[in-house]
Design an enzyme around this catalytic site. Structure first.
Site, PDB file in Angstrom:
ATOM      1  CB  SER A  61      11.378   2.598  17.995  1.00  0.00           C
ATOM      2  OG  SER A  61      11.002   3.879  17.563  1.00  0.00           O
ATOM      3  CE  LYS A  98       9.802   3.826  13.594  1.00  0.00           C
ATOM      4  NZ  LYS A  98      10.157   3.074  14.759  1.00  0.00           N
TER       5      LYS A  98
END
Length: 142
Positions: A61, A98
């Site tokens: 990701s 993230k």
């Protein structure tokens, strides 16, 4: 991107030899004969600090910022996180890597892969930023 392990870094007295300070990606450098003193990863990565941790990640990701499956990240807990930082955050007690972003509705956790949508405030009960990613170490030849 999931976190496989989190552990503090341990100091070492070993130094690495530096070859010309950098390596050319195209043509050879005319400064190739220049010698630089050895460097220490302890000093470069601030490993001796008790607030610095290493994290092994799993998943893709964050691939568009060079964080790949199997990368090890250096995470500094002493840096105040702000919008744009890549962080290790616990979302409902699940550690994730993230990019931290601000929106009118609150903090977002963004991926660096278009296949993964941002995690919005209404999708989690609790979020805690553990620390800010300062370095990414990727294996190449194992």
């Amino acid at each position: 991107m999931n976190v496989l392990s989190i552990s503090p870094l341990r100091a070492s007295d070993q130094s690495l030899q530096v070859l010309a300070g950098s390596a050319a990606g195209g043509f050879p450098s005319p400064a190739a004969d220049y010698w630089e003193p050895p460097i220490s990863f302890d000093d470069l990565l601030n490993i001796r600090a008790p607030h610095v941790w290493i994290v092994q990640v799993e998943g893709d990701s964050m691939r568009d910022v060079g964080i790949y499956d199997g990368s090890r990240l250096v995470v500094d807990r002493a840096i105040t996180p702000c919008s744009g930082h890549i962080v290790l955050a616990y979302v409902d007690n699940q550690p994730l890597i993230k990019r931290l972003a601000r929106s009118p509705s609150g903090w977002l956790l963004e991926s660096a892969n278009p296949l993964y949508p941002p995690i919005t405030p209404d999708e989690y009960g609790a979020v805690e930023v553990f620390g800010v990613v300062t370095w990414c170490l990727n294996p190449h030849a194992l």
